[in-house]
Design a protein around this motif. Sequence first.
Motif, PDB file in Angstrom:
ATOM      1  N   HIS A 142     -46.670 -72.297  39.148  1.00  0.00           N
ATOM      2  CA  HIS A 142     -47.179 -73.287  38.512  1.00  0.00           C
ATOM      3  C   HIS A 142     -46.892 -74.173  38.487  1.00  0.00           C
ATOM      4  CE1 HIS A 142     -44.409 -71.895  35.380  1.00  0.00           C
ATOM      5  NE2 HIS A 142     -44.708 -73.069  34.552  1.00  0.00           N
TER       6      HIS A 142
ATOM      7  N   ASP B 214     -45.187 -78.129  35.746  1.00  0.00           N
ATOM      8  CA  ASP B 214     -45.795 -78.352  34.156  1.00  0.00           C
ATOM      9  C   ASP B 214     -46.611 -79.201  34.171  1.00  0.00           C
ATOM     10  OD1 ASP B 214     -43.852 -75.810  33.755  1.00  0.00           O
ATOM     11  OD2 ASP B 214     -42.316 -77.225  33.812  1.00  0.00           O
TER      12      ASP B 214
ATOM     13  N   TYR C 238     -33.918 -79.544  35.918  1.00  0.00           N
ATOM     14  CA  TYR C 238     -34.885 -79.564  36.985  1.00  0.00           C
ATOM     15  C   TYR C 238     -36.082 -80.458  36.781  1.00  0.00           C
ATOM     16  CZ  TYR C 238     -38.037 -75.705  34.695  1.00  0.00           C
ATOM     17  OH  TYR C 238     -38.820 -74.643  34.168  1.00  0.00           O
TER      18      TYR C 238
ATOM     19  N   HIS D 278     -42.615 -73.238  40.288  1.00  0.00           N
ATOM     20  CA  HIS D 278     -41.141 -72.848  39.822  1.00  0.00           C
ATOM     21  C   HIS D 278     -42.271 -71.162  38.993  1.00  0.00           C
ATOM     22  CE1 HIS D 278     -42.356 -75.496  36.525  1.00  0.00           C
ATOM     23  NE2 HIS D 278     -41.843 -74.465  35.663  1.00  0.00           N
TER      24      HIS D 278
END
Length: 226
Positions: A96, A98, A153, A159
């Motif tokens: 996904h 964020d 990150y 991720h």
Amino acid sequence: MLLHIPQVLSPAEVVDCRQRLNQAQWLDGRITAGSQSAKVKHNQQLPNDDEQAVAVRKVILAALEKNDLFFSAALPKRIFPPLFNRYSEGMTFGNHVDNAMRRITDTGEWVRSDLSATLFFSDPAEYDGGELVIEDTFGLHEVKLAAGDLILYPSSSLHRVEPITRGTRLASFMWLQSMVKDVGERGLLFDLDTSIRQIRAELGDTPTAVQLTGVYHNLLRKWGEI
Ligand code: NI
């Protein structure tokens, strides 16, 4: 840019925070997921107002405030209050990205997620699987850090958290809006700041070091927003 920041929390802080988190009331993790990520999310989270979560959040934010490496890399403008997740055997969080914008419940302020961070509370030896896998333009990165360490990150990267096959993985995660929105500009400022620190450590505050420090601040003035 992925950046590993070691020992954000001391071993004593990790022990104390873990004791608190173990006493907390864990809920299904889909409470903070968007509609896409809810389909791939299978973990546990703490409600925002959980007493233990509130206490541990304070410890984390105080530690980040005094961490020079974190400040230099993130140039944080606003941090979404850290959340907590727990993955036991069989739990996972699929690929996904964020959510871009999040509203802080207590203050009503919006936070644009420029950077995401995970702070590990479990040591790698305590569980199998559970790697944080981050995809960027250089490929796939598997991250599994010591308790008390943090990975920073870009929130724009795809991720996931690999399924847990043994043990329990406890972590905190957060999003932050940077004073410098552009990832390339932020990276240049971080490289420049790192170089200046090295020059000052090796040679002291020479006129060149002072001049370079001026360049850094003038670039930050040009690119930053507060
Ligand atoms: Ni995520």
